[in-house]
Scaffold this active site. Structure first.
Site, PDB file in Angstrom:
ATOM      1  N   GLY A  88      -2.670  -1.229  -7.210  1.00 23.23           N
ATOM      2  CA  GLY A  88      -2.340   0.166  -7.171  1.00 23.23           C
ATOM      3  C   GLY A  88      -1.258   0.039  -8.665  1.00 23.23           C
ATOM      4  O   GLY A  88      -0.635  -0.808  -8.783  1.00 23.23           O
ATOM      5  N   SER A 107      -2.784 -10.165  -6.462  1.00 20.87           N
ATOM      6  CA  SER A 107      -3.151 -10.562  -7.847  1.00 20.87           C
ATOM      7  C   SER A 107      -2.619 -11.844  -8.471  1.00 20.87           C
ATOM      8  O   SER A 107      -3.133 -12.667  -9.389  1.00 20.87           O
ATOM      9  CB  SER A 107      -2.198  -9.375  -9.151  1.00 20.87           C
ATOM     10  N   ARG A 144      15.003  22.720  11.556  1.00 20.21           N
ATOM     11  CA  ARG A 144      13.898  21.994  11.634  1.00 20.21           C
ATOM     12  C   ARG A 144      14.112  20.544  11.536  1.00 20.21           C
ATOM     13  O   ARG A 144      15.143  20.015  10.953  1.00 20.21           O
ATOM     14  CB  ARG A 144      12.944  22.361  10.509  1.00 20.21           C
ATOM     15  N   THR A 187       4.363  -2.920  -8.347  1.00 22.53           N
ATOM     16  CA  THR A 187       4.094  -2.147  -7.272  1.00 22.53           C
ATOM     17  C   THR A 187       5.281  -1.172  -6.841  1.00 22.53           C
ATOM     18  O   THR A 187       6.227  -1.850  -7.050  1.00 22.53           O
ATOM     19  CB  THR A 187       3.543  -3.189  -6.487  1.00 22.53           C
ATOM     20  N   ASP A 205       5.793  -0.767  -3.831  1.00 24.46           N
ATOM     21  CA  ASP A 205       5.995  -1.112  -2.694  1.00 24.46           C
ATOM     22  C   ASP A 205       7.307  -1.995  -2.344  1.00 24.46           C
ATOM     23  O   ASP A 205       7.677  -2.323  -1.399  1.00 24.46           O
ATOM     24  CB  ASP A 205       4.827  -1.796  -1.972  1.00 24.46           C
ATOM     25  N   VAL A 241       4.655  -7.141 -23.675  1.00 19.21           N
ATOM     26  CA  VAL A 241       4.216  -8.461 -23.610  1.00 19.21           C
ATOM     27  C   VAL A 241       3.407  -8.250 -24.996  1.00 19.21           C
ATOM     28  O   VAL A 241       3.390  -9.535 -25.859  1.00 19.21           O
ATOM     29  CB  VAL A 241       3.019  -8.747 -22.483  1.00 19.21           C
ATOM     30  N   GLN A 248       3.972   9.405  -5.486  1.00 21.85           N
ATOM     31  CA  GLN A 248       4.710   8.465  -5.369  1.00 21.85           C
ATOM     32  C   GLN A 248       4.635   7.472  -6.380  1.00 21.85           C
ATOM     33  O   GLN A 248       5.641   6.666  -6.803  1.00 21.85           O
ATOM     34  CB  GLN A 248       5.069   7.794  -4.163  1.00 21.85           C
ATOM     35  N   ASP A 266       0.861  -9.306  -4.627  1.00 22.31           N
ATOM     36  CA  ASP A 266       0.402 -10.885  -4.405  1.00 22.31           C
ATOM     37  C   ASP A 266      -0.878 -11.280  -4.442  1.00 22.31           C
ATOM     38  O   ASP A 266      -1.137 -12.378  -4.747  1.00 22.31           O
ATOM     39  CB  ASP A 266       1.337 -11.050  -3.033  1.00 22.31           C
ATOM     40  N   MET A 325       5.217   5.719   1.309  1.00 21.70           N
ATOM     41  CA  MET A 325       4.265   4.685   1.046  1.00 21.70           C
ATOM     42  C   MET A 325       5.005   3.248   1.124  1.00 21.70           C
ATOM     43  O   MET A 325       6.330   3.513   1.449  1.00 21.70           O
ATOM     44  CB  MET A 325       3.630   4.642  -0.415  1.00 21.70           C
TER      45      MET A 325
HETATM   46  O1  F6P Z   1       0.338  -0.869  -3.278  1.00 20.14           O
HETATM   47  C1  F6P Z   1       0.700   0.212  -3.517  1.00 20.14           C
HETATM   48  C2  F6P Z   1       0.223   1.488  -2.566  1.00 20.14           C
HETATM   49  O2  F6P Z   1       0.634   2.527  -3.218  1.00 20.14           O
HETATM   50  C3  F6P Z   1       0.562   1.259  -1.252  1.00 20.14           C
HETATM   51  O3  F6P Z   1       1.752   1.865  -1.020  1.00 20.14           O
HETATM   52  C4  F6P Z   1      -0.424   2.029  -0.363  1.00 20.14           C
HETATM   53  O4  F6P Z   1      -0.548   1.720   0.849  1.00 20.14           O
HETATM   54  C5  F6P Z   1      -1.649   1.689  -1.195  1.00 20.14           C
HETATM   55  O5  F6P Z   1      -1.261   1.553  -2.570  1.00 20.14           O
HETATM   56  C6  F6P Z   1      -2.727   2.838  -1.342  1.00 20.14           C
HETATM   57  O6  F6P Z   1      -3.698   2.565  -1.916  1.00 20.14           O
HETATM   58  P1  F6P Z   1      -4.786   3.368  -2.734  1.00 20.14           P
HETATM   59  O7  F6P Z   1      -4.539   3.999  -3.990  1.00 20.14           O
HETATM   60  O8  F6P Z   1      -6.016   2.519  -2.991  1.00 20.14           O
HETATM   61  O9  F6P Z   1      -4.918   4.626  -1.646  1.00 20.14           O
END
Ligand code: F6P
Length: 320
Positions: free
Chosen positions: A12, A106, A163, A126, A128, A24, A253, A104, A170
């Protein structure tokens, strides 16, 4: 001595990947090393999608999200025959070292190729924040900023209407994006793979917040892949004093201009990758630990336990 470094982004995309590519490229060129961009991740190695990168190829990229090289996931890269073909293509193109920016999966590819004779270095890219061997990944800070901006906006409308806003963020199987967002936004609840999920408890807690604590509204931050948030919002409306609404932040995101923190991180990590390759080191991944740029063998990083987030979950509980 290395003469030509390849670079690719895999998995991603994440804001800051361009800053890493730029770093780089510029550091290598300034050391007299040529740079080749590989398009679309590992599939670019397979399909020989190579293009020379110059100083100007990476101009104006620092502030741009996404990745100028394109990214893809290539599950077949686990197969040895595919790796061998990629090795042949790199040798033909005169690429004698490779920087891989990704997660990971990669890293495992980078390790496999290093063992086959081309030194590779992994950079953690990433949103995440789920890569071992580093406190932070490139892209996490920008994604966090996006989440915080969105939740701050949701809070305005949520408090105007009594509410409960359930916001799905993600993170794949990692709760960091949810946890950091929850603390930064003063959420009432956070639900992640680390906290576990019990629907009855969640509804009870919301009832308690409404009835006993007299909260006018509530924000629940929940990691993706835990439950159907639209269903949860309906149950909140049926079982608590709040009217429930679900918002899935989704791919928003992953986009946007990287924060200065991500630009700095990516620039520092890119420099380290080139320095390692110049020293003849491969099979390592770059990280930031206690604000120091570090590197360690990929195998070691992948087997290392993650730093515990318990203190942050405790902090969250003490702030509610
Ligand atoms: O690893 C990044 C990420 O955005 C995760 O947060 C999410 O679960 C996944 O990729 C979504 O993948 P895709 O863009 O293939 O839908």
């Amino acid at each position: 001595m290395i003469r030509k470094i390849g670079i690719l982004t895999s998995g991603g995309d994440a804001p800051g990947m361009n800053a890493a590519i730029r770093s780089v490229t510029r550091v290598a060129l300034n050391n007299g090393i040529e740079v080749v961009g590989v398009r679309d991740g590992y599939s670019g190695l397979l399909e020989k999608k190579f293009e020379p990168l110059t100083r100007t190829s990476v101009s104006d990229s620092l502030s741009r999200g996404g990745t100028l090289l394109g990214s893809a996931r290539l599950p077949e890269f686990k197969e040895e025959s595919v790796q061998n073909e990629c090795m042949d293509h790199m040798r033909e193109a005169g690429i004698d070292a490779l920087v891989v920016i990704g997660g990971d999966g990669s890293y495992r590819g980078a390790m496999a190729m290093t063992k086959k004779g081309i030194n590779c270095i992994g950079l953690p890219g990433t949103i995440d924040n789920d890569i071992p061997g580093t406190d932070f990944t490139i892209g996490f800070d920008t994604a966090l900023q996006t989440c915080v901006e969105c939740v701050d906006k949701l809070r305005d409308t949520s408090s105007s209407h009594h509410r409960c806003s359930i916001v799905e963020v993600m993170g794949n199987h990692c709760g960091d994006l949810a946890l950091y967002t929850a603390i930064s936004c003063g959420a009432e609840m956070v639900i992640t793979p680390e906290t576990g999920y019990d629907e009855v408890e969640v509804l009870e807690r919301l009832r308690y917040l409404g009835e006993a604590v007299h909260k006018n509204h509530a924000i629940v931050i929940i990691s993706e892949k835990i439950t159907d948030v639209d269903m949860l919002a309906k149950k909140v409306s049926q079982n608590t004093g709040f009217s429930g609404r679900a918002t899935v932040l989704g791919h928003i995101q992953r986009g946007g201009s990287p924060t200065p923190t991500d630009r700095m991180l990516a620039s520092r990590m890119g420099e380290k990758a080139v320095d390692l390759l110049i020293e003849g080191i491969g099979g390592q991944c770059v990280g930031i630990i206690d604000n120091q740029i570090t590197s360690m063998p990929i195998d070691e990083a992948l087997n290392r336990p993650r730093t515990s987030r318990k203190p942050l979950y405790r902090l969250f509980d003490r702030l509610v």
